[in-house]
Scaffold this active site. Structure first.
Site, PDB file in Angstrom:
ATOM      1  N   ASN A 149     -10.242  -2.862   2.645  1.00 50.07           N
ATOM      2  CA  ASN A 149      -9.966  -2.847   1.207  1.00 50.07           C
ATOM      3  C   ASN A 149     -11.270  -2.619   0.441  1.00 50.07           C
ATOM      4  O   ASN A 149     -12.349  -2.630   1.032  1.00 50.07           O
ATOM      5  CB  ASN A 149      -9.372  -4.193   0.767  1.00 50.07           C
ATOM      6  CG  ASN A 149      -7.883  -4.310   1.093  1.00 50.07           C
ATOM      7  OD1 ASN A 149      -7.185  -3.306   1.267  1.00 50.07           O
ATOM      8  ND2 ASN A 149      -7.403  -5.541   1.173  1.00 50.07           N
ATOM      9  N   HIS A 189       0.832  -1.211   0.000  1.00 49.48           N
ATOM     10  CA  HIS A 189       0.000   0.000   0.000  1.00 49.48           C
ATOM     11  C   HIS A 189       0.867   1.261   0.000  1.00 49.48           C
ATOM     12  O   HIS A 189       0.507   2.269   0.620  1.00 49.48           O
ATOM     13  CB  HIS A 189      -0.946   0.025   1.206  1.00 49.48           C
ATOM     14  CG  HIS A 189      -1.937  -1.104   1.234  1.00 49.48           C
ATOM     15  ND1 HIS A 189      -3.202  -0.989   0.719  1.00 49.48           N
ATOM     16  CD2 HIS A 189      -1.846  -2.364   1.713  1.00 49.48           C
ATOM     17  CE1 HIS A 189      -3.857  -2.135   0.899  1.00 49.48           C
ATOM     18  NE2 HIS A 189      -3.052  -2.997   1.482  1.00 49.48           N
TER      19      HIS A 189
HETATM   20 FE1  HDD Z   1      -2.474  -4.781   5.581  1.00 41.21          FE
HETATM   21  C1  HDD Z   1      -1.034  -1.758   5.181  1.00 41.21           C
HETATM   22  C2  HDD Z   1      -5.450  -3.531   4.407  1.00 41.21           C
HETATM   23  C3  HDD Z   1      -3.865  -7.930   5.696  1.00 41.21           C
HETATM   24  C4  HDD Z   1       0.288  -5.942   7.053  1.00 41.21           C
HETATM   25  N1  HDD Z   1      -3.106  -2.999   4.909  1.00 41.21           N
HETATM   26  C5  HDD Z   1      -2.367  -1.864   4.827  1.00 41.21           C
HETATM   27  C6  HDD Z   1      -3.161  -0.788   4.321  1.00 41.21           C
HETATM   28  C7  HDD Z   1      -4.408  -1.286   4.095  1.00 41.21           C
HETATM   29  C8  HDD Z   1      -4.377  -2.678   4.477  1.00 41.21           C
HETATM   30  C9  HDD Z   1      -5.596  -0.541   3.551  1.00 41.21           C
HETATM   31  C10 HDD Z   1      -2.672   0.624   4.050  1.00 41.21           C
HETATM   32  C11 HDD Z   1      -2.930   1.534   5.209  1.00 41.21           C
HETATM   33  C12 HDD Z   1      -2.471   2.934   4.870  1.00 41.21           C
HETATM   34  O1  HDD Z   1      -3.083   3.542   3.988  1.00 41.21           O
HETATM   35  O2  HDD Z   1      -1.496   3.376   5.471  1.00 41.21           O
HETATM   36  N2  HDD Z   1      -4.258  -5.588   5.074  1.00 41.21           N
HETATM   37  C13 HDD Z   1      -5.380  -4.888   4.697  1.00 41.21           C
HETATM   38  C14 HDD Z   1      -6.511  -5.787   4.669  1.00 41.21           C
HETATM   39  C15 HDD Z   1      -6.060  -7.019   5.014  1.00 41.21           C
HETATM   40  C16 HDD Z   1      -4.654  -6.895   5.281  1.00 41.21           C
HETATM   41  C17 HDD Z   1      -7.924  -5.368   4.302  1.00 41.21           C
HETATM   42  C18 HDD Z   1      -6.812  -8.311   5.143  1.00 41.21           C
HETATM   43  C19 HDD Z   1      -8.067  -8.388   5.381  1.00 41.21           C
HETATM   44  N3  HDD Z   1      -1.881  -6.606   6.221  1.00 41.21           N
HETATM   45  C20 HDD Z   1      -2.615  -7.776   6.225  1.00 41.21           C
HETATM   46  C21 HDD Z   1      -1.872  -8.819   6.898  1.00 41.21           C
HETATM   47  C22 HDD Z   1      -0.696  -8.247   7.305  1.00 41.21           C
HETATM   48  C23 HDD Z   1      -0.720  -6.875   6.866  1.00 41.21           C
HETATM   49  C24 HDD Z   1      -2.356 -10.235   7.115  1.00 41.21           C
HETATM   50  C25 HDD Z   1       0.457  -8.858   8.041  1.00 41.21           C
HETATM   51  C26 HDD Z   1       0.432  -9.929   8.751  1.00 41.21           C
HETATM   52  N4  HDD Z   1      -0.648  -4.007   5.955  1.00 41.21           N
HETATM   53  C27 HDD Z   1       0.323  -4.659   6.613  1.00 41.21           C
HETATM   54  C28 HDD Z   1       1.539  -3.796   6.882  1.00 41.21           C
HETATM   55  C29 HDD Z   1       1.082  -2.418   6.326  1.00 41.21           C
HETATM   56  C30 HDD Z   1      -0.287  -2.724   5.750  1.00 41.21           C
HETATM   57  C31 HDD Z   1       2.819  -4.330   6.374  1.00 41.21           C
HETATM   58  C32 HDD Z   1       2.025  -1.707   5.373  1.00 41.21           C
HETATM   59  C33 HDD Z   1       2.026  -0.261   5.777  1.00 41.21           C
HETATM   60  C34 HDD Z   1       1.296  -0.223   7.018  1.00 41.21           C
HETATM   61  O3  HDD Z   1       0.906  -1.485   7.370  1.00 41.21           O
HETATM   62  O4  HDD Z   1       1.059   0.756   7.690  1.00 41.21           O
HETATM   63  O5  HDD Z   1       1.804  -3.733   8.238  1.00 41.21           O
END
Ligand code: HDD
Length: 674
Positions: free
Chosen positions: A142, A70
């Site tokens: 999402n 993202h």
């Molecule tokens: Fe995630 C970012 C949505 C599963 C780890 N995720 C991130 C963002 C969104 C989502 C919208 C961007 C937020 C922003 O604008 O700063 N992610 C989801 C959804 C998931 C999902 C809807 C499943 C239903 N994500 C998921 C899992 C993991 C992560 C299973 C890790 C185990 N996601 C992350 C992250 C991020 C992220 C690596 C990257 C940047 C941040 O968190 O702030 O931690």
């Protein structure tokens, strides 16, 4: 030898009028921002030049690590208004009381880097931070209600596979490559999400026209401690709308910031994007009767089974003042819940509860990221956490531990835990779990990987099904590993034989044996809510019409069209070949940037434009992308050069006829165009 003052002149304007005095970061006024300090006019630059060194030092560190996923996103401020309070379900004030709560929203693509284009085929992130009176609640969702994987332990593998390939460093922002399809073909649980990702949901027309989903099952807990399971939905007021693939491909080149600019301009012009917040609620008894597990994030609850109840609306009414300070530094945390909202035991959600806090530390560099204005709660916040890098708070007194009895000595004792605070919902067994052993397993129904993939595919219109088949064909055509293609086809056969055959035919591949499901899929009743086209709103609201004008065009017709479009809530941009005659020059304004086009030109203009490639593309692309074209007989030569054939979407310049056509796309044209 040149004089010193002449040298300064070569460096540009030394003094501007107005504004505050320019200073260093430490407040020292700066007398010269054009020239570094040198030993003589033509001599070496001196180490002593703290003005130069501080400026370059700060610049060298301007970039921070981009989000691992993202990374590419656009943000906006606004408010959530609870219109139908649900105190019987939750004690969270944001949902239990009518009224407004400020929000910050960040939309994003998933796979591409921060500088990637806005319009690849991809899932869109839809993250909302509610600054409630009881702390920040982040709903980090999402635009697709399900996810690729069931357990967070697979997330790094999923993301490694979809990002650019580790050795080559490409492709950027694309799932159409070996490693992604290799991974998902070995993870049949991803097949449902694959159907969504290959559908038109993944190529939205605008961020203002996407749905949002909290994805997981969460809990609402009321003042009496009663828990109700909930799924969250955002429904766009402008309706759902997508591009067609060929259009998305061209948009990527025509305007890399298409979605970011669209969001910014809409808010800037006062056309505030709006969504309704809806909930699907259910209890454990209902959940136990379903053919899927409500803790499995690869499954959705059909809206026909549990209708979405609207509880409020969200309006985005203010652009960020600074992209970096707000959109880049905003830190969303699924752990940000408030009293009255709680987690479920969805193993994907549970893993997320660790990941986000951790990533913010590495991205923003300090545990104090919550003090950055966009992340800070807007309600009182007190605790005994202290110090750390970039600490902004200056706590008074010596009470930095608890319990303490400093109040007995007349000192400020600091905050205390409260009965009204967040209390985790206790019951671990209400969904039938038996927490008596530590296990690395998945519950039985998680083994049904295909029923809802089939449900999604079979709920689409024929046109949408064709788009899904086309998308899979395109993606697999970029896969070099034959065994991976075969494995995907094996899954498609379980989902839908026709789909598998169409894709195999498009790739000139033989069909392999069907995959062997872990659990036999069932046929669920098709759900219209899963199709964009079945719920399409014909509307010009929030849409943009491009009017190509020429010397021989009738200004009265332009005015009449503009009035008609604006009366429907749309906007108009005038385009001309000659710079300065209109708001935009034709070569830089292809029709992919508009929802419908009109040609208000004379016969001489049409003859000339018929020989000008950007003009022919403007019209032929509008036709190919199923858009309305308004044109009268004077445009005949240009229409002919562009290969336009008459149909319901090609109207005269009569405003009423044109705006009716412009409010929709003509999908039945597809068979003619391709
Ligand atoms: Fe995630 C970012 C949505 C599963 C780890 N995720 C991130 C963002 C969104 C989502 C919208 C961007 C937020 C922003 O604008 O700063 N992610 C989801 C959804 C998931 C999902 C809807 C499943 C239903 N994500 C998921 C899992 C993991 C992560 C299973 C890790 C185990 N996601 C992350 C992250 C991020 C992220 C690596 C990257 C940047 C941040 O968190 O702030 O931690």
């Amino acid at each position: 030898m040149s004089s010193i003052s002449e040298t300064r002149g070569n460096g540009g304007e030394t003094h501007q009028t107005g504004g505050e005095a320019l200073t260093t970061n430490h407040g020292v006024p700066i007398s010269d921002n054009q020239n570094s300090l040198k030993a003589g006019a033509r001599g070496p630059t001196l180490l002593e030049d703290f003005v130069l060194r501080e400026k370059i030092f700060h610049f060298d560190h301007e970039r921070i690590p981009e989000r691992i996923v993202h990374a590419r996103g656009s943000g906006a401020h606004g408010y959530f208004e609870c219109t139908d309070p649900i105190p019987e379900l939750t004690r969270a004030g944001v949902l239990a009381n009518p009224g407004k709560t400020p929000v910050f929203v960040r939309f994003s693509t998933v796979a591409g880097g921060a500088g990637s284009v806005d319009t690849p085929r991809d899932v869109r992130g839809f993250a909302v931070k509610f600054y409630t009176q009881e702390g920040n609640w982040d709903l980090v969702g999402n635009n697709i209600p399900v996810f690729f994987i069931q357990d967070a332990i697979k997330f790094p593998d999923l993301i490694h596979s979809v990002k650019m390939e580790a050795d080559k460093g490409y492709p950027q922002a694309a799932s159409a490559h070996d490693t992604f399809w290799d991974f998902v073909s070995l993870m049949p649980e991803s097949m449902h999400m694959i159907m969504w990702a290959m559908s038109d949901r993944a190529i939205p027309r605008s961020l203002r026209m996407i749905e949002g989903f909290g994805v997981h099952t969460f809990r609402l807990v009321n003042a009496q401690g009663k828990s109700t399971f909930v799924k969250f939905h955002w429904k766009p007021k402008l309706g759902l709308q997508s591009q067609v693939w060929n259009e998305a491909v061209k948009t990527a080149g025509a305007n890399q910031d298409y979605h970011r600019q669209d969001l910014w301009e809409a808010i800037d012009s006062g056309d505030f994007p709006e969504w309704e917040l809806g909930i699907q609620t259910f209890d454990a008894e209902w959940a136990a009767k379903q053919p899927y597990d409500v803790l499995d994030a690869t499954k959705l609850i059909p809206e026909e089974d549990i209708p979405v109840r609207i509880v409020g609306r969200m309006v985005l009414d203010r652009n960020p003042d600074n992209f970096f300070a707000e959109t880049e530094q905003v830190a969303f945390l699924p752990t940000n819940v408030v009293p009255g909202i709680d987690f479920s035991d969805d193993p994907l959600l549970q893993g997320r509860l660790f990941s986000y806090m951790d990533t913010q530390k590495s991205r923003l560099g300090t545990t104090n990221f919550h003090q950055i204005p966009v992340n800070a709660p807007k309600c009182p916040m007190h605790n005994f956490q202290r110090d750390g890098m970039m600490q902004m708070a200056v706590p008074k007194g010596r009470a930095n531990y608890e319990p303490n009895s400093l109040d007995q000595a007349g000192e400020e004792p600091g905050p205390r835990a409260t009965d009204q605070g967040f209390a985790t919902y206790k019951d671990m067994t209400d969904l039938g779990n038996q927490p008596d052993e530590k296990l690395r397993v998945r519950a039985d129904l998680f083994g049904d990987h295909y029923s809802q993939a089939r449900l999604f595919y079979r709920s689409q219109t024929e046109v949408e099904q064709t788009h899904i088949a086309d998308a899979i064909t395109f993606e697999l055509s970029k896969v070099g590993l034959g065994h991976v293609i075969q494995r995907v086809l094996g899954h498609l056969r379980v989902i839908d034989e026709d789909l598998a055959e169409t894709v195999a035919e498009g790739l000139a591949e033989d069909l392999p044996a069907a995959a062997t499901p872990m659990r036999e899929p069932i046929d669920m009743a098709p759900s219209d809510a899963l199709s964009i086209m079945k719920q399409a709103k014909h509307s010009l609201k929030g849409r943009k019409v491009g009017i190509l004008i020429g010397d021989g065009g009738d200004q009265a017709k332009v005015d009449a069209l503009r009035d008609a479009v604006e009366a429907q809530g749309g906007t108009v941009m005038l385009i001309a070949k000659e710079r300065g005659k209109a708001e935009a020059q034709l070569a830089g304004s292809p029709s992919v940037l508009f929802d419908a086009v009109a040609l208000v030109i004379g016969a001489d203009d049409a003859a000339k434009l018929a020989k000008f490639k950007p003009a022919v593309d403007f019209v032929s692309d509008a036709f190919a992308h199923l858009k309305a074209i308004g044109a009268d007989d004077a445009s005949a030569k240009l229409l002919a050069a562009a290969g336009v054939q008459p149909d319901k979407g090609v109207t005269k310049l009569d405003p009423a006829a044109f705006i009716e056509a412009a409010a929709q796309r003509f999908y039945d044209r597809e068979t003619k165009v391709w």
